[in-house]
Each structure stands twice: as C-alpha cells, then as structure tokens.
Scaffold this motif. Structure first.
Motif, mmCIF file in Angstrom:
data_model
loop_
_atom_site.group_PDB
_atom_site.id
_atom_site.type_symbol
_atom_site.label_atom_id
_atom_site.label_comp_id
_atom_site.label_asym_id
_atom_site.label_seq_id
_atom_site.Cartn_x
_atom_site.Cartn_y
_atom_site.Cartn_z
ATOM 1 N N PRO A 273 0.824 -1.191 0.000
ATOM 2 C CA PRO A 273 0.000 0.000 0.000
ATOM 3 C C PRO A 273 0.866 1.252 0.000
ATOM 4 N N ARG A 274 0.327 2.362 -0.540
ATOM 5 C CA ARG A 274 1.070 3.614 -0.497
ATOM 6 C C ARG A 274 1.176 4.076 0.956
ATOM 7 N N ALA A 275 2.238 4.796 1.249
ATOM 8 C CA ALA A 275 2.415 5.233 2.639
ATOM 9 C C ALA A 275 2.769 6.711 2.679
ATOM 10 N N VAL A 276 2.436 7.355 3.767
ATOM 11 C CA VAL A 276 2.720 8.792 3.907
ATOM 12 C C VAL A 276 3.299 9.047 5.302
ATOM 13 N N TRP A 490 11.873 17.714 23.477
ATOM 14 C CA TRP A 490 11.331 18.156 24.768
ATOM 15 C C TRP A 490 9.898 18.669 24.590
ATOM 16 N N GLY A 491 9.199 18.078 23.650
ATOM 17 C CA GLY A 491 7.853 18.502 23.289
ATOM 18 C C GLY A 491 7.777 18.452 21.772
ATOM 19 N N GLY A 492 6.820 19.142 21.195
ATOM 20 C CA GLY A 492 6.719 19.227 19.738
ATOM 21 C C GLY A 492 6.096 18.001 19.110
ATOM 22 N N CYS A 493 6.530 17.683 17.900
ATOM 23 C CA CYS A 493 5.836 16.704 17.051
ATOM 24 C C CYS A 493 6.491 15.336 16.968
ATOM 25 N N THR A 494 5.652 14.371 16.601
ATOM 26 C CA THR A 494 6.180 13.070 16.174
ATOM 27 C C THR A 494 5.968 12.966 14.667
ATOM 28 N N VAL A 495 6.735 12.076 14.030
ATOM 29 C CA VAL A 495 6.472 11.760 12.622
ATOM 30 C C VAL A 495 6.322 10.243 12.517
ATOM 31 N N SER A 496 5.271 9.823 11.829
ATOM 32 C CA SER A 496 4.992 8.382 11.739
ATOM 33 C C SER A 496 4.808 8.004 10.275
ATOM 34 N N ILE A 529 -2.695 17.222 13.839
ATOM 35 C CA ILE A 529 -2.262 15.935 13.258
ATOM 36 C C ILE A 529 -2.620 15.916 11.776
ATOM 37 N N PHE A 530 -1.617 15.726 10.948
ATOM 38 C CA PHE A 530 -1.878 15.818 9.506
ATOM 39 C C PHE A 530 -0.829 15.025 8.713
ATOM 40 N N ALA A 531 -1.289 14.493 7.581
ATOM 41 C CA ALA A 531 -0.357 13.813 6.677
ATOM 42 C C ALA A 531 0.352 14.898 5.875
#
Ligand code: GLA
Length: 545
Positions: A273-276, A490-496, A529-531
């Motif tokens: 499958p395509r992934a983002v 120390w905070g902020g975003c994750t990337v998955s 939260i956004f792609a």
C-alpha cells in the motif's frame, strides 16, 4: 549539486507550486496577504518571500556534530509580502514589520552601526578572531521570546555580508515594509524559527538587490549564523531543509567536510500500500531558544566536550584551542582524507568505531538515572585543559546548566543515529532503483529505523518527553510502520510512517487515545495531526502589476 543552485525567483504561483491544485489553494492566501499589505502600508508589495518548515524524518541531534540528516520540507510555511518603504528615510535600512496574526504586534526597528568590540558573530563563535571596526547592531533580547527577533536575525546576515563597512562597503540598506503570515505552529519541532529566519533573510536580500549570484548553500550558511543571534547554537538541518528541498523528495544533507545535499525521492508514492508521513503535535510547546541552556545548547556542549575527551582517550592529535566535533574525531581516527570517503565508507567506519565509545562509559554507571554522568569539575579534568582554557573554548560563547554531563549516552546516540540515517538513505535509494511495486518489507525496514531512532532520542539523547513517548506508542498501536520524535524535542511533534489508505483510521485512533486531542475542534485537530507531502524549498515570488 543541489546546494549550489540559485534561489528560485518565480513570477507566477503555478511555477512555484508542485501542482495546479496546490497553486489554486495558495493563491487565496497570497492574494489576501497582498491586499492586507496595501491596506496597512498604503502601497503595493514588490515580492513575496516564502520559506517552509520541515519534518526531519531521521537524524536527530547530530547535525551540530556534523553528521548527515534526512529532512523534507513541509507545505506549512512562512510567507512575507515585502516592498521598499515609502515612509522611512532612504538608506536608513529601517524596518516596519507587521503580522497577520494579531498576537504578534507590529514592530519598527532600525539597524545601528556600532563601533569597537567584537561583532555579534564573534561573540557567538569563540573560534572566530576577526575584529571589525564597525558592526551592525539590531538589539535582540535573547532572554525573551519575541517574534521580531527572528526577523532581526534574518537581517543580520544580509547586513554583515553586504553592508559591512569593515569589508569596505559604502552602500546603505533600503528601508523596508514587511507583512508576515505563517502556518508552521511555533514550538512544535517543525522548524518555524528557521522558516522565519530564512524567509526574512530572503526578503531583505531581494529588496536590496542582493539575491543574484547567491547559492542555496550560501543562504543556508547565512541562515545558520543568523540563528545564533537568537541564542541557539543549532546545526544546519532546518535551514538546509527549508532552503534546498524540492517537492516529492527528502534530502540527505551532509555537513562535513562541507555542506552538500542529495535529493532522494521517498519510496512511498509507488508502494502498495502507499504510505505517507503523518505529523502529530504533542501540544507540549518547547521553544529551543527559551530552554537552550539546559536542553539544546547543553547537548551541543556535551557532545563537543565528549569529542575532545574521546580524542584524548584514543590518543588523537588535539590542540588546546580547537573545538573538534565527533564527526571530526571519527575522521582523525580513520586517518583517511575526507575527500576519499564514500557514504558506504562512513557507514562501515562508524560500525568499526562504535566499540571505541565504550571508553567513555561513566565512572558512576548504575547510579540513579541522570546522575551517572560527570560533574563540571570532572569534565574539565577529563578535557585535559586548564579551567581557564576550558571556559574559553567551551563555555565563553554559550550558557549551559547541568549537575551531571553525559558523554557516553550522547556519543552513543550520535554514532548510532548517524548509522541509522545512512541505512535509511540506502533503503530509499534501493527502493528508487527497484522496478515495479515495492515489497511492504521496505516500509517495515524504514519503520524499524524510525522506532530505533526514537528509542535512542528518548533514552540516550534524552530529548523526548512523556507526552511525545506516549504519542509514538499510540502511533504504533494504531498501525504505523514506525514513529519517532522530530526536531529539537522536549515537546513538539512526532512523525509516523503510515499506510495511506489507513490515515483516517490512524488519526481517529490517535484522537481517541491521546487525551489532549479529545477536546479539540475539527479545525484544531487538523492543525495538530496531519499527513504531509514533501514540499518545495524557499523561493521568491516577484509580483507584477
Ligand atoms: C533543532 C535544530 C537543528 C537540529 C534539531 C535536532 O531543530 O535547529 O539544527 O539540531 O533541533 O535534530
């Protein structure tokens, strides 16, 4: 090569955007900014300067020790409508800066030429010994977070490079009007500060007719120096991503022996499958400028001193006044001229070097977490320098605060993370060369590298926080191939990394699981939260009648 290209100047949004649909959406925003500019300043702007935020896919806290990273520009950005001022005196270089967001109040400032003393760049960089007769002063208050500090920081590089009397310039900067708007959330690890700094520098450059002949790499270097004026000794990751990236690709950016960037198309668009990549903001705001002395700048100093201590333990040549990075120590240990090294050689060199790091294991290992490092006194002893020399080389240009300094953990993080970046790059390059659909295994490999990176950031670099750790766990449980903290931390975003056809379900699960998201409106949730698609780097749009 990508770093040597000129900064693009477009005359229409269609040229600037990756596709017509994006251009149509952005046109509304750009037109609104132009109209507002006219209302506020009473004349039309001449240009729009734009710089994006970035998501670092892998390679955290290693750019300032000069190891390569793997970021992509994001669609969220800072745009500035700008034009020469019609009200301020000619040649004053005065700035009127306004922001569409009412929480950022309008600011007016004029750069002053200060005679005597070291330049601000010299203060920031103890190794720099050039003394100028007169240098530009913009009065940035580093104790307080102010939006215009990044505008001033962006101005410094332009003033010092093109209008410095010390280098014989007789020219005067033009007065300018600037109107900002931005979509990169600040303090979220998506590099709003670099986007502000780069876009500001671009506005000053183009209005003073200094853009021609400047390469992307030169703008990156200027923007890196600029950020030191805000009190953060960051590496070049954010600025390189913001300036050099191109749509559909991430870049493998290297800092040693010089800045180079290699665009690498992500394998995701062709996969089944395509992934983002999905960014999720923990909503824990961490501004690296505010917490620098016990977070970001502390990591910079810990890794720099660790490099000297390791160099001594390995009997490598070191002079008392230099400040080599861990990347330089690896190079000395190898003894091979850098120009002869391919990426594969660096990878195998790191693998061979890893056992040497054991030499840094702390004397108090096994004690309470955080207490196993060395004290300031022990750190100075291990450096082999006198207290005076140590302060001059390692502390005179930066303020740090810690009871225990961690050499082993930080160094282990740096070398293992540098290795993961090279492996990530290899998987992407292999995927690029594969004909037809990619096996899902490729995404699993990338995901495993993201997970390992997060683990290292959390336990060795200690740049995560409980909320971000929780988000990565939730992301895995919601089906991500891999998930990690991105940016300073120390905070902020994750990337998955998430299968494209499962993004909606993924977001719904995170919303359900992550308590701070439950109360958010749809609009706020969409902001949190956004792609994201890899977007284009910085550019200037020339506005025509
Ligand atoms: C911040 C800095 C970068 C980099 C990251 C951590 O974003 O500005 O230079 O060090 O943190 O990887």
């Amino acid at each position: 090569m990508a770093a040597q290209l000129p900064i693009p100047v477009y005359t229409s949004l269609d040229q600037a955007m990756p596709d017509l649909q994006t251009a149509a959406v952005q046109a509304v925003r750009y037109n609104n900014l132009v109209e507002e500019f006219e209302k506020r300043f009473g004349h039309k702007p001449s240009y729009i300067a734009r710089a994006p935020g970035r998501v670092n896919l892998i390679g955290e806290h290693i750019d300032y020790v000069l190891f390569g990273c793997f970021p992509a520009a994001i669609e969220r950005d800072i745009i500035i409508a700008c034009g020469p001022s019609t009200s301020a005196p000619a040649g004053s270089g005065g700035v009127q800066a306004a922001n569409l967001d009412p929480k950022y109040k309008p600011q007016t400032f004029v750069p002053m030429l200060k005679t005597g003393g070291p330049t601000a760049t010299e203060e920031a960089d103890a190794a720099n010994t050039v003394h100028a007769e007169a240098s530009w002063e913009l009065d940035i208050d580093t104790r307080e977070l102010r939006w215009e500090s990044y505008v001033k920081a962006g101005y410094y590089g332009v003033l010092n490079r093109f209008f410095s009397p010390a280098s014989g310039s007789q020219e005067h900067p033009v007065p300018v009007d600037l109107l900002f708007t931005g979509s990169v959330p600040s303090g979220s690890g998506l590099s709003s500060s670099a986007a502000m700094g780069v876009a500001s520098a671009l506005a000053f450059l183009v209005l003073n007719d200094k853009l021609e002949g400047l390469s992307k790499g030169q703008l990156v270097e200027m923007a890196m120096q600029n950020e030191k004026h805000v009190g953060v000794n960051s590496g070049g990751l954010d600025q390189a991503a913001s300036v050099i990236c191109t749509p559909h690709s991430a870049i493998f950016v290297n800092f040693y022996p010089k800045l180079t960037a290699e665009p690498i198309p992500l394998p995701t668009p062709r996969t089944i499958p395509r992934a983002v990549f999905v960014c999720a903001n923990s909503l824990v705001v961490s501004d690296k400028a505010v917490t620098a002395k016990f977070h970001y700048n502390l990591r910079v100093v810990e890794t720099l001193v660790a490099a000297r201590v390791l160099g001594r333990l390995l009997n490598l040549p070191l002079t008392p006044t230099e400040r080599p990075t861990l990347r330089v120590i690896l190079s000395r240990w190898l003894g091979t001229p850098e120009a002869d090294l391919e990426k594969e050689d660096v990878k195998s060199a790191i693998e061979r070097f890893l056992p040497e790091i054991q030499k840094l294991r702390p004397p108090r290992e096994g004690r309470n977490p955080g207490e196993e490092g060395v004290t300031m006194k022990e750190m100075i002893e291990l450096s082999g320098l006198s207290e005076e020399q140590f302060n001059e080389v390692y502390l005179s240009w930066v303020e740090v605060e810690a009871e225990y300094f961690q050499f082993y953990k930080r160094t282990r993080h740096v070398f293992t993370e540098a290795l993961r970046v090279l492996e990530f790059r290899e998987v992407c390059v292999r995927a690029q060369a594969t004909e037809g659909d990619l096996p899902e295994e490729t995404l699993k490999q990338l995901g495993a590298l993201l997970d390992a990176s997060h683990e290292s950031c959390s336990t060795l670099c200690e740049s995560s926080c409980p909320e971000v750790d929780e988000l990565t766990r939730l992301a895995k449980a919601a089906g991500a191939y891999g998930s990690r903290i991105t940016g300073a931390g120390w905070g902020g975003c994750t990337v998955s990394l998430v299968a494209e056809d499962r993004v909606e379900e993924f977001i719904a699960k995170i919303k359900e699981g992550y308590a701070p998201y439950r109360e958010l409106s749809e609009e706020k949730l969409h902001d949190a939260i956004f792609a994201t698609k890899p977007s284009s780097g910085a550019f200037v749009l020339k506005l025509t009648e």
